[in-house]
Design a protein around this motif. Structure first.
Motif, PDB file in Angstrom:
ATOM      1  N   GLN A   1       0.829  -1.203   0.000  1.00  0.00           N
ATOM      2  CA  GLN A   1       0.000   0.000   0.000  1.00  0.00           C
ATOM      3  C   GLN A   1       0.868   1.259   0.000  1.00  0.00           C
ATOM      4  O   GLN A   1       0.557   2.239  -0.702  1.00  0.00           O
ATOM      5  CB  GLN A   1      -0.922  -0.009   1.218  1.00  0.00           C
ATOM      6  CG  GLN A   1      -1.931   1.126   1.236  1.00  0.00           C
ATOM      7  CD  GLN A   1      -2.898   1.011   2.400  1.00  0.00           C
ATOM      8  OE1 GLN A   1      -2.664   0.279   3.352  1.00  0.00           O
ATOM      9  NE2 GLN A   1      -4.002   1.743   2.337  1.00  0.00           N
ATOM     10  N   ALA A   2       1.958   1.236   0.757  1.00  0.00           N
ATOM     11  CA  ALA A   2       2.851   2.397   0.794  1.00  0.00           C
ATOM     12  C   ALA A   2       3.449   2.669  -0.583  1.00  0.00           C
ATOM     13  O   ALA A   2       3.573   3.833  -1.003  1.00  0.00           O
ATOM     14  CB  ALA A   2       3.950   2.167   1.831  1.00  0.00           C
TER      15      ALA A   2
ATOM     16  N   GLN B   1       7.302   6.401  -6.225  1.00  0.00           N
ATOM     17  CA  GLN B   1       8.736   6.705  -6.343  1.00  0.00           C
ATOM     18  C   GLN B   1       9.575   5.913  -5.343  1.00  0.00           C
ATOM     19  O   GLN B   1      10.801   5.806  -5.503  1.00  0.00           O
ATOM     20  CB  GLN B   1       8.993   8.199  -6.165  1.00  0.00           C
ATOM     21  CG  GLN B   1       8.782   8.735  -4.758  1.00  0.00           C
ATOM     22  CD  GLN B   1       7.337   9.121  -4.463  1.00  0.00           C
ATOM     23  OE1 GLN B   1       6.415   8.655  -5.127  1.00  0.00           O
ATOM     24  NE2 GLN B   1       7.139   9.979  -3.477  1.00  0.00           N
ATOM     25  N   MET B   2       8.943   5.371  -4.305  1.00  0.00           N
ATOM     26  CA  MET B   2       9.680   4.535  -3.345  1.00  0.00           C
ATOM     27  C   MET B   2      10.148   3.272  -4.055  1.00  0.00           C
ATOM     28  O   MET B   2       9.384   2.619  -4.747  1.00  0.00           O
ATOM     29  CB  MET B   2       8.775   4.163  -2.165  1.00  0.00           C
ATOM     30  CG  MET B   2       9.483   3.311  -1.125  1.00  0.00           C
ATOM     31  SD  MET B   2       8.397   2.872   0.273  1.00  0.00           S
ATOM     32  CE  MET B   2       7.367   1.623  -0.476  1.00  0.00           C
TER      33      MET B   2
ATOM     34  N   ILE C   1       6.616  -6.962  -5.869  1.00  0.00           N
ATOM     35  CA  ILE C   1       6.648  -5.490  -5.912  1.00  0.00           C
ATOM     36  C   ILE C   1       8.069  -4.967  -6.050  1.00  0.00           C
ATOM     37  O   ILE C   1       8.307  -3.764  -5.919  1.00  0.00           O
ATOM     38  CB  ILE C   1       5.988  -4.885  -4.660  1.00  0.00           C
ATOM     39  CG1 ILE C   1       6.726  -5.315  -3.391  1.00  0.00           C
ATOM     40  CG2 ILE C   1       4.515  -5.233  -4.591  1.00  0.00           C
ATOM     41  CD1 ILE C   1       6.316  -4.524  -2.166  1.00  0.00           C
ATOM     42  N   ALA C   2       9.023  -5.837  -6.325  1.00  0.00           N
ATOM     43  CA  ALA C   2      10.429  -5.418  -6.344  1.00  0.00           C
ATOM     44  C   ALA C   2      10.763  -4.638  -7.609  1.00  0.00           C
ATOM     45  O   ALA C   2      10.412  -5.043  -8.716  1.00  0.00           O
ATOM     46  CB  ALA C   2      11.340  -6.625  -6.224  1.00  0.00           C
ATOM     47  N   ASP C   3      11.462  -3.529  -7.426  1.00  0.00           N
ATOM     48  CA  ASP C   3      12.064  -2.825  -8.557  1.00  0.00           C
ATOM     49  C   ASP C   3      13.354  -3.503  -8.987  1.00  0.00           C
ATOM     50  O   ASP C   3      13.793  -3.356 -10.130  1.00  0.00           O
ATOM     51  CB  ASP C   3      12.356  -1.375  -8.169  1.00  0.00           C
ATOM     52  CG  ASP C   3      11.090  -0.601  -7.819  1.00  0.00           C
ATOM     53  OD1 ASP C   3      10.336  -0.275  -8.735  1.00  0.00           O
ATOM     54  OD2 ASP C   3      10.855  -0.363  -6.616  1.00  0.00           O
TER      55      ASP C   3
ATOM     56  N   ALA D   1      19.488   7.522  -1.538  1.00  0.00           N
ATOM     57  CA  ALA D   1      18.201   7.641  -0.856  1.00  0.00           C
ATOM     58  C   ALA D   1      18.348   8.502   0.400  1.00  0.00           C
ATOM     59  O   ALA D   1      19.262   8.313   1.201  1.00  0.00           O
ATOM     60  CB  ALA D   1      17.673   6.261  -0.495  1.00  0.00           C
ATOM     61  N   GLU D   2      17.425   9.421   0.567  1.00  0.00           N
ATOM     62  CA  GLU D   2      17.426  10.237   1.782  1.00  0.00           C
ATOM     63  C   GLU D   2      17.101   9.382   3.000  1.00  0.00           C
ATOM     64  O   GLU D   2      17.663   9.558   4.073  1.00  0.00           O
ATOM     65  CB  GLU D   2      16.407  11.370   1.645  1.00  0.00           C
ATOM     66  CG  GLU D   2      16.205  12.208   2.907  1.00  0.00           C
ATOM     67  CD  GLU D   2      17.441  12.982   3.329  1.00  0.00           C
ATOM     68  OE1 GLU D   2      17.542  13.338   4.529  1.00  0.00           O
ATOM     69  OE2 GLU D   2      18.322  13.218   2.473  1.00  0.00           O
ATOM     70  N   ARG D   3      16.191   8.435   2.794  1.00  0.00           N
ATOM     71  CA  ARG D   3      15.770   7.537   3.876  1.00  0.00           C
ATOM     72  C   ARG D   3      15.730   6.116   3.329  1.00  0.00           C
ATOM     73  O   ARG D   3      15.213   5.888   2.228  1.00  0.00           O
ATOM     74  CB  ARG D   3      14.392   7.932   4.414  1.00  0.00           C
ATOM     75  CG  ARG D   3      14.308   9.367   4.905  1.00  0.00           C
ATOM     76  CD  ARG D   3      12.866   9.778   5.222  1.00  0.00           C
ATOM     77  NE  ARG D   3      12.774  11.212   5.485  1.00  0.00           N
ATOM     78  CZ  ARG D   3      12.880  11.757   6.695  1.00  0.00           C
ATOM     79  NH1 ARG D   3      13.073  10.976   7.753  1.00  0.00           N
ATOM     80  NH2 ARG D   3      12.778  13.052   6.862  1.00  0.00           N
TER      81      ARG D   3
END
Length: 861
Positions: A181-182, A188-189, A204-206, A277-279
């Motif tokens: 869901q996130a 963009q995550m 769901i893996a990029d 990544a910032e986070r």
């Protein structure tokens, strides 16, 4: 409806809130608790089926001594007498407890207090040793405390999620759906899955990095080197900083790609995403922990979060996902053999502090035996008495044949459990009937440090009692009554909370002293809360190491102990499946949880299947240096060539030869004691039965020794899959002889053999066999035992294995939540459903826990 109770799921470490409602008919309806922050109302299929586990069939309801029912007083007095005699003759080190993440925190606290505080030995360990102990070592070395620095809310705020050694889609489905869901809300995550095997989590893996099994440390040590090259660490920020960076220097991209057997460009893409990544969050579990170097792998992951500053703020951190509902609670109370209560250590100051609080001069002075070495000590005769609480080590421990031999020769084996017949309870001297989920009252702590209440909504059946009560009764008989006089779990929780703050003043991370003075009413109404909850005000996340700095640990990547060779050329990986839990003592009895995967399977790459002459949907024997099992072959490109996968759940109650840990060697991480359950060298050979069969019977029966069998959960019927090299007719004739049954059978020139047995119009037995697995409408056959077909035509149709009436064969179940089969889904696709959403609208599949969505997507393709 009336009698709604809010409680907590007893399965994985996600710690989902559950709402239980009693209907006017007296049944219990289960739903997700909309107010619980861990799941916000969502449940996986196992949690949704909890109402189907509440029956008393197979329950242990009365104390037993040497297999005979006895009164509680007799069982307790005799157990205490034997324990006292062993301690008097051989000393306290000859006694051990082996506990479980299924225990509530209050149960755990009492058991640990008795063993380490009054018997005076460190010999209490837990099955959490098998799944979480390497993560504990990693956190303690880096932070100075067993502190998980993440929450589930972080998933909604991060830019990159790395799942390593975690098939969260099946092992932690509700948390995985939260991640899904996130990602939908924030496309963009990015999501990276690091796993040798392609799993449902990859949906769901990029990026999926299918690295060499066990090589994870090389990937993260190389990432540390990359981070330092891109943004050099300057100044003396961390303890061990220079040594850690120097040890990583030689792990160049080329070396890492070779070590991990990864495509260089894919690996560098992951490194770039992490550094930019910032986070970022890294979620890890058994694929990391269950290793002979698992502790170092955990620290390799923590290192990159420390070095990049992606820790201690929202959306960041190394997040160890616990496997059991109260693995975290067990760690809090000292359930691991190498720790004391309230996260204290075997250090003089902590030992003295615990002695002052408990009023005992018998506090254990040294760590006890960890799980694998504990059972080895039992086998050597050094431990004379073991009390096993709420777990099944004869199935879950590695090298299980030696565990069985050790327990069989142990003078005193005490088992507290809810199920009468488990692999372990069969060797018990004493059996204590414990309370099950729905009857228990206490607390558990989930993966994100959130304490939740398990509340009772059922009366105690038979003479079952709470685990804390049983242990307290033994403690009183051993002479420690003043310290074990509780009358309610609230009193135990209050003592546990008070101890966490005793002489603490912010020096220990675990502190829930703010909950120590709850009234019983406040305890009963306690809402889910994350620790610390300190009476003096909560301390922010920090280093609890001497000197106050976090530690970067030098890590030298190692490959697994298991190495493929000429005799054992394949590497076996083990893990969980979607609808079963641990050793199946609860989920194995629920028919719908057996519909998705109904027997052990061997997942193997097509190249290896061809090389070793095994065929999809046929049988194969898997053999290691320690043991063997039989599984159904599943040819798939999910595993890497040279690797195979078999699920971990089956045991002697559900299969003749299906126990995976009989194959696994007892090789352990030297720091954590956690066994390397993820890699075992094996060979395989095709099994060519003369026939495959399925049998249903009204009463229990015994299989011939040469028949392989796999038990299936079906309502009111004994139900098995089976296979053998001998003729089925001779065994069936022996089974039906002398019973006065009317027999109806059909056979086809050695191609198939079907038989129905009737008595006074009621179906007694149905048997179907063929050269391949017979296609049977299971629901129709089970139904015929309750409502027998009447006309010859209906009986003839049943003899073919189909419904006496006209009903659709829905095919193998894909969606267990709503019982939707593959044939039904294919029909809906043919009728125009071209998306998961449209299938959900028409059939409801994929709309509850979401675990079947990857399979729905595969069918749509």
């Amino acid at each position: 409806m009336s009698g709604g109770v809010r409680t907590t799921c007893p399965y994985c470490g996600v710690g989902c809130g559950v709402q239980v409602m009693k209907t006017q008919a007296g049944n219990y309806e289960i739903s997700g608790d909309q107010q619980h922050p861990a799941n916000l109302g969502r449940l996986c299929v196992k949690g949704a089926a909890l109402g189907e586990t509440l029956g008393l069939e197979g329950r242990l309801l009365y104390p037993e001594l040497n297999g005979e029912r006895v009164a509680w007083e007799t069982a307790l007095d005799e157990t205490a007498r034997r324990l006292q005699g062993i301690i008097a003759e051989f000393g306290p080190q000859a006694v051990a407890f082996y506990a479980s993440g299924q225990l509530l925190t209050e149960d755990y606290y009492v058991a640990n207090k008795l063993m380490k505080g009054f018997i005076g030995a460190g010999n209490i360990d837990t099955n959490s040793r098998l799944c979480m102990s390497s993560a504990v070592v990693g956190y303690k070395r880096a932070f100075g405390a067993d502190y998980v620095p993440c929450s589930y809310e972080d998933l909604e705020q991060t830019d990159l999620v790395v799942l390593v050694g975690s098939n969260a889609a099946w092992a932690h489905p509700v948390l995985y759906q939260r991640l899904v869901q996130a990602k939908q809300q924030r496309p963009q995550m990015k999501v990276v899955v690091i796993d040798p095997r392609r799993t449902a989590t990859c949906d769901i893996a990029d990026l999926h990095l299918a690295l060499r099994p066990g090589s994870d440390a090389g990937l993260f040590v190389g990432l540390l080197n990359h981070l330092h090259n891109v943004h050099p660490l300057t100044g003396d920020l961390f303890e061990g900083q220079t040594a850690a960076l120097e040890s990583a220097t030689g792990w160049t991209p080329a070396k890492c790609a070779d070590f991990c057997q990864l495509d260089l460009a894919d690996m560098q893409t992951f490194w770039q995403w992490f550094s930019e990544a910032e986070r970022a969050m890294t979620l890890y579990t058994m694929g990391i922990n269950q290793s002979s170097s698992g502790s170092d792998k955990c620290n390799a992951i923590i290192n990159v979060h420390l070095a990049s500053g992606k820790l201690g703020r929202s959306g960041c951190g190394p997040f160890s996902l616990t496997g059991q509902p109260n693995a975290m609670g067990g760690r809090e109370v000292g359930g691991l053999a190498n720790q004391l209560a309230s996260h204290m250590n075997f250090e003089p100051a902590d030992i003295a502090r615990l002695g002052r609080f408990w009023g005992s001069e018998r506090i254990a002075q040294t760590p006890g035996l960890m799980a694998v070495e504990l059972f080895e000590a039992i086998g050597r005769g050094e431990v004379k008495a073991v009390w096993i609480m709420g777990t099944n080590p004869l199935v879950s421990l590695p090298d299980s044949s030696h565990v069985a031999q050790a327990l069989a020769n142990c003078p005193l084996v005490i088992v507290s459990d809810v199920v009468r017949e488990t692999d372990t309870s069969r060797v018990a001297t004493v059996r204590f009937p414990a309370l099950a989920w729905g009857e228990k009252n206490g607390t558990v702590t989930n993966s994100e440090r959130r304490i939740s209440r398990q509340r009772a909504f059922l009366p105690a059946p038979g003479e079952a009692r709470a685990d804390w009560w049983i242990v307290s009764q033994i403690a009183q008989r051993l002479g420690y009554g003043d310290a074990f006089g509780w009358q309610h779990p609230h009193e135990i929780f209050s003592e546990h909370a008070a101890l966490s703050g005793f002489e603490n003043n912010g020096t220990r991370a675990f502190d829930i002293s703010g909950l120590a003075n709850l009234t019983r009413e406040q305890y009963d109404a306690l809402e889910p809360v994350r620790w610390p909850v300190a009476a003096c005000g909560n301390v922010a996340f920090k280093s609890w190491r001497p000197g106050g700095k976090f530690q970067l640990l030098p890590v030298e990547p190692e490959l697994p102990h298991a190495v493929a060779d000429r005799l054992y050329p394949l590497i076996l990986n083990t893990g969980r499946i979607r609808d079963q839990w641990h050793t199946m003592t609860r989920t194995g009895s629920v028919p719908r949880l057996m519909q998705h995967i109904n027997m052990p399977f061997l997942e193997i790459h097509p190249h290896d299947a061809k090389r070793y002459s095994v065929t999809d949907n046929k049988l194969a024997r898997v053999i290691s240096r320690s043991g063997a099992l039989v599984a159904r072959v599943q040819v798939s490109e999910n595993p890497l060539p040279g690797n195979v996968f078999v699920p971990m759940h089956w045991n002697q109650q559900f299969a003749r030869k299906g126990q995976i840990n009989g194959l696994v060697e007892s090789v352990c991480d030297p720091h954590s004691g956690q066994p390397e359950s993820k890699q075992t060298a094996v060979r395989i050979q095709a099994l060519q039965p003369v026939w495959f069969g399925e049998i249903f019977a009204r009463e229990s029966f015994t299989f011939a020794q040469d028949i392989q069998w796999w038990r299936q959960a079906s309502a009111g019927v004994e139900h098995f899959l089976c296979a053998t090299d001998s003729s089925p007719e001779s065994w069936i004739e022996t089974l039906t002889a002398g019973r006065g049954w009317q027999l109806q059978y059909a056979c086809g020139e050695k191609d198939f053999y079907h038989l129905l047995a009737w008595r006074e119009g009621e179906l007694q037995l149905a048997f179907y066999s063929a050269k391949i697995w017979p296609r049977i409408n299971t629901a129709a056959v089970v139904s015929a035992f309750n409502q027998a077909p009447q006309t010859p035509a209906e009986r003839h149709r049943l003899l073919t294995g189909q419904s006496p009436g006209v009903s659709e064969d829905t095919g193998p179940v894909i969606c267990s939540c709503f019982g939707v089969g593959e044939n039904t889904i294919r029909g809906a696709i043919a009728a125009g459903c071209q998306t998961v959403a449209s299938l959900g609208e028409r059939l409801r599949c994929g709309t509850n826990c979401g675990s079947c969505i990857p399979e729905l997507k595969a069918l749509l393709k």
